[in-house]
Design a protein around this motif. Sequence first.
Motif, PDB file in Angstrom:
ATOM      1  N   SER A  16       0.774  -1.279   0.022  1.00 37.29           N
ATOM      2  CA  SER A  16      -0.426  -0.439   0.182  1.00 37.29           C
ATOM      3  C   SER A  16       1.077   0.857   0.232  1.00 37.29           C
ATOM      4  CB  SER A  16      -0.729   0.005   0.671  1.00 37.29           C
ATOM      5  OG  SER A  16      -1.631  -0.954   1.199  1.00 37.29           O
ATOM      6  N   SER A  17       0.003   1.819  -0.514  1.00 37.77           N
ATOM      7  CA  SER A  17       1.104   3.022  -1.351  1.00 37.77           C
ATOM      8  C   SER A  17       1.091   4.002   0.611  1.00 37.77           C
ATOM      9  CB  SER A  17       0.496   4.584  -1.250  1.00 37.77           C
ATOM     10  OG  SER A  17      -1.213   5.022  -1.713  1.00 37.77           O
ATOM     11  N   MET A  23      -4.402   7.570   5.089  1.00 35.37           N
ATOM     12  CA  MET A  23      -6.129   8.631   5.489  1.00 35.37           C
ATOM     13  C   MET A  23      -6.140   7.154   6.248  1.00 35.37           C
ATOM     14  SD  MET A  23      -6.217   9.629   0.749  1.00 35.37           S
ATOM     15  CE  MET A  23      -8.526   9.621   1.728  1.00 35.37           C
ATOM     16  N   PHE A  24      -5.658   5.946   6.159  1.00 34.36           N
ATOM     17  CA  PHE A  24      -6.868   5.125   7.215  1.00 34.36           C
ATOM     18  C   PHE A  24      -6.551   5.664   8.862  1.00 34.36           C
ATOM     19  CE2 PHE A  24      -6.286   0.915   8.735  1.00 34.36           C
ATOM     20  CZ  PHE A  24      -8.176   0.632   9.216  1.00 34.36           C
ATOM     21  N   VAL A  30      -9.901   9.206  13.715  1.00 34.89           N
ATOM     22  CA  VAL A  30     -11.652  10.193  13.926  1.00 34.89           C
ATOM     23  C   VAL A  30     -13.000   9.683  14.873  1.00 34.89           C
ATOM     24  CG1 VAL A  30     -12.878  12.094  12.758  1.00 34.89           C
ATOM     25  CG2 VAL A  30     -10.660  12.364  12.036  1.00 34.89           C
ATOM     26  N   PHE A  31     -12.673   8.291  14.354  1.00 32.64           N
ATOM     27  CA  PHE A  31     -13.700   7.579  15.069  1.00 32.64           C
ATOM     28  C   PHE A  31     -13.815   7.217  16.180  1.00 32.64           C
ATOM     29  CE2 PHE A  31     -14.963   2.789  15.363  1.00 32.64           C
ATOM     30  CZ  PHE A  31     -16.623   3.364  15.141  1.00 32.64           C
TER      31      PHE A  31
END
Length: 260
Positions: A16-17, A23-24, A30-31
């Motif tokens: 994955s980049s 972002m994840f 935030v969640f």
Amino acid sequence: MNEPYSPTTPRPISTSSPSTMKMFMCFLSVFIIAQFIGTVLFCLYLHMKLDKVELEMNLQEDYLFLRKIQKCRKPEGAGSSFLDCKEIINRLENLLIKDVNVNTDGARPEKQKDDRQQPISAHLMGFKNSTKSVSVLQWQKTGYAPTSKLISYEGGKLKVEKEGLYYIYSQVSFCTKPVPGAPFTVFVYLNLPSESDRLLLKGQDTHSSSSSRVYCALQSTHLGGVFELRQGDVVFVNVTDSTQVNYDHGNTYFGMFKLY
């Protein structure tokens, strides 16, 4: 013909980049924060709701208790098998006794309230204790006009125990001499131990020119005014000639009362 052996080139492992991973993680943070805030808000709401429900239950219980008392007061309710009126009346008596005990403990606030509502005033009538001339007129208390505990009397002088705005008044009746002379003067002084007495009120009345056959030509002078007094201030009355003062009932008096 033999072909040369060449090993197969391994496929590159897909990773994955870094931007996608970042972002994840942000989304996950935030969640979690939103879930924590939502949990806290829900707990506060639940706590307020429980307090409101408890208050409503208490009010409902008090209302039901009052309804039971009202029913027990009625003749048909007193004999009802569904109500234990004796127990309800005992609970009411215990509540009243507890309330009385709280109010009567310590400083007795009800009594203090009554004391505060009593007017701060004093009214004295003239008193002749000597045939000689005196520098300060003497007075005595009356049964129909009791003196407040916050105003004390001693030696012809009134002393205030509480500062405030007072109305001071005095009336002196006197017998004029048959021969006209100097005016009869009444003074109301504020006694100041550290300095000379301060004149508050002054009234004068000239002697009448009645014939010598008249023994006493009765006259009177009335004074009154509003003054700011401090705690411990002393007020007294003096006249030019105390031997002429008439001490008949209601003729000569001295007093004060607190306005606020």
